[in-house]
Design a protein around this motif. Structure first.
Motif, PDB file in Angstrom:
ATOM      1  N   ILE A 104       0.680  -1.158   0.115  1.00 32.77           N
ATOM      2  CA  ILE A 104       0.085   0.118   0.055  1.00 32.77           C
ATOM      3  C   ILE A 104       0.905   1.292  -0.099  1.00 32.77           C
ATOM      4  CG2 ILE A 104      -1.631   1.440   1.435  1.00 32.77           C
ATOM      5  CD1 ILE A 104      -2.940  -1.402   2.120  1.00 32.77           C
ATOM      6  N   GLU A 105       1.861   1.290   0.923  1.00 28.97           N
ATOM      7  CA  GLU A 105       2.734   2.357   0.912  1.00 28.97           C
ATOM      8  C   GLU A 105       3.550   2.591  -0.531  1.00 28.97           C
ATOM      9  OE1 GLU A 105       6.136   2.483   3.717  1.00 28.97           O
ATOM     10  OE2 GLU A 105       4.512   3.065   5.280  1.00 28.97           O
ATOM     11  N   ALA A 106       3.938   1.493  -0.985  1.00 26.73           N
ATOM     12  CA  ALA A 106       4.734   1.551  -2.325  1.00 26.73           C
ATOM     13  C   ALA A 106       3.720   1.914  -3.342  1.00 26.73           C
ATOM     14  CB  ALA A 106       5.351   0.464  -2.540  1.00 26.73           C
ATOM     15  N   GLN A 109       3.119   5.672  -3.641  1.00 27.00           N
ATOM     16  CA  GLN A 109       4.330   6.627  -3.837  1.00 27.00           C
ATOM     17  C   GLN A 109       4.441   6.380  -5.285  1.00 27.00           C
ATOM     18  OE1 GLN A 109       7.576   4.680  -1.881  1.00 27.00           O
ATOM     19  NE2 GLN A 109       6.808   5.627   0.273  1.00 27.00           N
ATOM     20  N   HIS A 110       3.851   5.263  -6.040  1.00 31.93           N
ATOM     21  CA  HIS A 110       3.708   5.411  -7.507  1.00 31.93           C
ATOM     22  C   HIS A 110       2.551   5.655  -8.161  1.00 31.93           C
ATOM     23  CE1 HIS A 110       7.365   2.463  -6.764  1.00 31.93           C
ATOM     24  NE2 HIS A 110       7.652   2.965  -7.755  1.00 31.93           N
ATOM     25  N   GLY A 111       1.683   6.473  -7.282  1.00 31.11           N
ATOM     26  CA  GLY A 111       0.647   6.844  -7.799  1.00 31.11           C
ATOM     27  C   GLY A 111      -0.801   6.182  -8.178  1.00 31.11           C
ATOM     28  N   PHE A 112      -0.742   5.024  -7.518  1.00 29.23           N
ATOM     29  CA  PHE A 112      -2.192   4.249  -7.567  1.00 29.23           C
ATOM     30  C   PHE A 112      -3.155   4.836  -6.564  1.00 29.23           C
ATOM     31  CE2 PHE A 112       1.355   1.456  -9.218  1.00 29.23           C
ATOM     32  CZ  PHE A 112       0.780   0.995 -10.344  1.00 29.23           C
ATOM     33  N   TRP A 113      -4.172   4.739  -7.220  1.00 29.78           N
ATOM     34  CA  TRP A 113      -5.227   5.425  -6.346  1.00 29.78           C
ATOM     35  C   TRP A 113      -6.260   4.334  -5.677  1.00 29.78           C
ATOM     36  CZ3 TRP A 113      -4.781   7.493 -11.128  1.00 29.78           C
ATOM     37  CH2 TRP A 113      -5.437   7.119 -12.282  1.00 29.78           C
ATOM     38  N   THR A 114      -6.373   3.246  -6.688  1.00 25.32           N
ATOM     39  CA  THR A 114      -7.180   2.212  -6.419  1.00 25.32           C
ATOM     40  C   THR A 114      -6.438   0.771  -6.466  1.00 25.32           C
ATOM     41  OG1 THR A 114      -9.294   3.548  -7.029  1.00 25.32           O
ATOM     42  CG2 THR A 114      -9.326   0.962  -6.759  1.00 25.32           C
ATOM     43  N   LEU A 115      -6.590   0.126  -5.418  1.00 21.98           N
ATOM     44  CA  LEU A 115      -5.919  -1.246  -5.453  1.00 21.98           C
ATOM     45  C   LEU A 115      -7.338  -2.176  -5.243  1.00 21.98           C
ATOM     46  CD1 LEU A 115      -3.114  -1.267  -2.941  1.00 21.98           C
ATOM     47  CD2 LEU A 115      -3.247  -1.011  -5.442  1.00 21.98           C
ATOM     48  N   GLN A 116      -7.365  -3.137  -6.039  1.00 24.38           N
ATOM     49  CA  GLN A 116      -8.528  -4.211  -6.111  1.00 24.38           C
ATOM     50  C   GLN A 116      -8.147  -5.524  -5.948  1.00 24.38           C
ATOM     51  OE1 GLN A 116     -10.405  -2.889  -9.872  1.00 24.38           O
ATOM     52  NE2 GLN A 116      -9.782  -4.755 -10.786  1.00 24.38           N
ATOM     53  N   SER A 117      -9.129  -6.457  -5.482  1.00 20.81           N
ATOM     54  CA  SER A 117      -8.829  -8.020  -5.475  1.00 20.81           C
ATOM     55  C   SER A 117     -10.233  -8.703  -5.625  1.00 20.81           C
ATOM     56  CB  SER A 117      -8.327  -8.325  -4.039  1.00 20.81           C
ATOM     57  OG  SER A 117      -6.977  -7.777  -3.835  1.00 20.81           O
ATOM     58  N   GLY A 118      -9.910  -9.801  -6.265  1.00 22.11           N
ATOM     59  CA  GLY A 118     -11.037 -10.645  -6.505  1.00 22.11           C
ATOM     60  C   GLY A 118     -10.868 -11.747  -5.561  1.00 22.11           C
ATOM     61  N   ILE A 119     -11.468 -12.048  -4.822  1.00 20.70           N
ATOM     62  CA  ILE A 119     -11.237 -13.471  -3.732  1.00 20.70           C
ATOM     63  C   ILE A 119     -12.478 -14.255  -3.691  1.00 20.70           C
ATOM     64  CG2 ILE A 119     -10.591 -13.900  -1.402  1.00 20.70           C
ATOM     65  CD1 ILE A 119      -9.504 -11.008  -1.079  1.00 20.70           C
ATOM     66  N   PHE A 120     -11.971 -15.552  -3.563  1.00 16.92           N
ATOM     67  CA  PHE A 120     -13.035 -16.672  -3.543  1.00 16.92           C
ATOM     68  C   PHE A 120     -13.653 -16.282  -1.968  1.00 16.92           C
ATOM     69  CE2 PHE A 120     -10.481 -19.355  -6.343  1.00 16.92           C
ATOM     70  CZ  PHE A 120     -11.206 -19.147  -7.528  1.00 16.92           C
ATOM     71  N   PRO A 121     -14.939 -16.454  -2.061  1.00 15.31           N
ATOM     72  CA  PRO A 121     -15.886 -16.225  -0.451  1.00 15.31           C
ATOM     73  C   PRO A 121     -15.192 -17.248   0.393  1.00 15.31           C
ATOM     74  CG  PRO A 121     -17.435 -16.576  -2.575  1.00 15.31           C
ATOM     75  CD  PRO A 121     -15.973 -16.691  -3.087  1.00 15.31           C
ATOM     76  N   GLU A 122     -14.625 -18.240   0.111  1.00 16.37           N
ATOM     77  CA  GLU A 122     -14.303 -19.450   0.899  1.00 16.37           C
ATOM     78  C   GLU A 122     -12.656 -19.123   1.550  1.00 16.37           C
ATOM     79  OE1 GLU A 122     -16.796 -21.189  -2.060  1.00 16.37           O
ATOM     80  OE2 GLU A 122     -14.938 -20.030  -2.363  1.00 16.37           O
ATOM     81  N   ASN A 123     -12.191 -18.054   1.082  1.00 14.16           N
ATOM     82  CA  ASN A 123     -10.781 -17.769   1.436  1.00 14.16           C
ATOM     83  C   ASN A 123     -10.761 -16.637   2.474  1.00 14.16           C
ATOM     84  OD1 ASN A 123      -8.083 -16.944   1.687  1.00 14.16           O
ATOM     85  ND2 ASN A 123      -7.811 -17.158  -0.560  1.00 14.16           N
ATOM     86  N   LYS A 124     -11.580 -17.048   3.525  1.00 14.31           N
ATOM     87  CA  LYS A 124     -11.963 -16.230   4.844  1.00 14.31           C
ATOM     88  C   LYS A 124     -10.510 -15.292   5.060  1.00 14.31           C
ATOM     89  CE  LYS A 124     -16.122 -17.834   5.573  1.00 14.31           C
ATOM     90  NZ  LYS A 124     -17.004 -17.234   4.298  1.00 14.31           N
ATOM     91  N   LYS A 162      -6.096   7.400   0.299  1.00 18.11           N
ATOM     92  CA  LYS A 162      -6.565   8.620   1.027  1.00 18.11           C
ATOM     93  C   LYS A 162      -5.579   9.584   0.800  1.00 18.11           C
ATOM     94  CE  LYS A 162      -9.182   6.504   4.850  1.00 18.11           C
ATOM     95  NZ  LYS A 162      -9.831   5.500   4.135  1.00 18.11           N
ATOM     96  N   VAL A 163      -4.490   9.507  -0.094  1.00 20.51           N
ATOM     97  CA  VAL A 163      -3.534  10.397  -0.424  1.00 20.51           C
ATOM     98  C   VAL A 163      -3.552  10.726  -1.976  1.00 20.51           C
ATOM     99  CG1 VAL A 163      -2.313  10.357   1.831  1.00 20.51           C
ATOM    100  CG2 VAL A 163      -1.457   8.726  -0.129  1.00 20.51           C
ATOM    101  N   VAL A 164      -3.965   9.651  -2.837  1.00 13.88           N
ATOM    102  CA  VAL A 164      -3.675   9.599  -4.242  1.00 13.88           C
ATOM    103  C   VAL A 164      -4.928   9.694  -4.802  1.00 13.88           C
ATOM    104  CG1 VAL A 164      -2.781   8.535  -6.210  1.00 13.88           C
ATOM    105  CG2 VAL A 164      -1.192   8.438  -4.107  1.00 13.88           C
ATOM    106  N   GLY A 165      -5.039  10.439  -5.885  1.00 17.28           N
ATOM    107  CA  GLY A 165      -6.586  10.792  -6.689  1.00 17.28           C
ATOM    108  C   GLY A 165      -7.756  11.408  -5.725  1.00 17.28           C
ATOM    109  N   ILE A 166      -7.321  12.125  -4.792  1.00 20.06           N
ATOM    110  CA  ILE A 166      -8.374  12.672  -4.240  1.00 20.06           C
ATOM    111  C   ILE A 166      -8.851  13.973  -4.348  1.00 20.06           C
ATOM    112  CG2 ILE A 166      -7.545  11.366  -1.871  1.00 20.06           C
ATOM    113  CD1 ILE A 166      -6.172  13.796  -0.886  1.00 20.06           C
ATOM    114  N   ASN A 167      -8.445  14.562  -5.488  1.00 16.60           N
ATOM    115  CA  ASN A 167      -8.894  15.945  -5.662  1.00 16.60           C
ATOM    116  C   ASN A 167      -9.940  15.811  -6.729  1.00 16.60           C
ATOM    117  OD1 ASN A 167      -7.141  15.019  -7.498  1.00 16.60           O
ATOM    118  ND2 ASN A 167      -5.909  16.681  -8.132  1.00 16.60           N
TER     119      ASN A 167
END
Length: 167
Positions: A104-106, A109-124, A162-167
């Motif tokens: 998340i920190e890195a 720093q590289h300008g990513f405003w959204t991170l996403q994941s697709g996770i099987f519901p069984e992978n609690k 909360k720091v990139v892409g907030i404008n």
């Protein structure tokens, strides 16, 4: 264990250990639709060069995290998909948390405003890890793909910076 753990940028030399951990995840049946690990060249090509990290303990890779682009369109340049895997023998000791924190920190720093994941519901465990770091559930893709002849759902999660892409 945490004080003995070190997070480093992933290098090509780490691939065999990274691959072994990935294969462990594949074998669980709840980590990915992939049925086998790709070659280093295929994996390297499909993941972003920045934001690739490994967790090491006593010099051995015990987990890894990396980002993949979600689209080739320039408007989505700040959106990436998370892959995170931990050696089965090192679950529950904070490896995933340390990797996710570094990612998340890195990523910011590289300008990513959204991170996403697709996770099987069984992978609690993976769902809990992501939610711990501010990912929120944005939907469920029902019967999105088949694995061994069985339709599987995927929970979609995203984390807005909360720091990139907030404008």
């Amino acid at each position: 264990m945490n004080e003995l753990m070190k997070i480093d940028p992933m290098q090509a030399d780490d691939w065999e250990d990274v691959r072994k951990i990935y294969v462990e995840g594949i074998k669980t049946g709840n980590a990915t639709f992939q049925q086998e690990a790709p070659s280093w060249e295929e994996w390297d090509k499909s993941h972003l060069l920045q934001c690739r990290f490994v967790a090491r303990s006593q010099g051995k890779v015990i987990g890894w995290v990396a980002l993949s682009p979600t689209s080739s369109r320039c408007v989505y340049a700040g959106v990436a998909e998370v892959s995170i895997y931990v050696d089965q023998r090192h679950l529950g000791i904070g490896v995933g948390s340390r990797l996710m924190h570094q990612l998340i920190e890195a990523s910011e720093q590289h300008g990513f405003w959204t991170l996403q994941s697709g996770i099987f519901p069984e992978n609690k465990a993976s769902l809990e890890l992501h939610k711990k770091f501010g990912f929120r559930e944005v939907g469920r893709r029902e019967h999105i793909g088949q694995m061994n002849g069985i339709w599987r759902d995927v929970i979609l999660l995203e984390r807005r910076s909360k720091v990139v892409g907030i404008n």
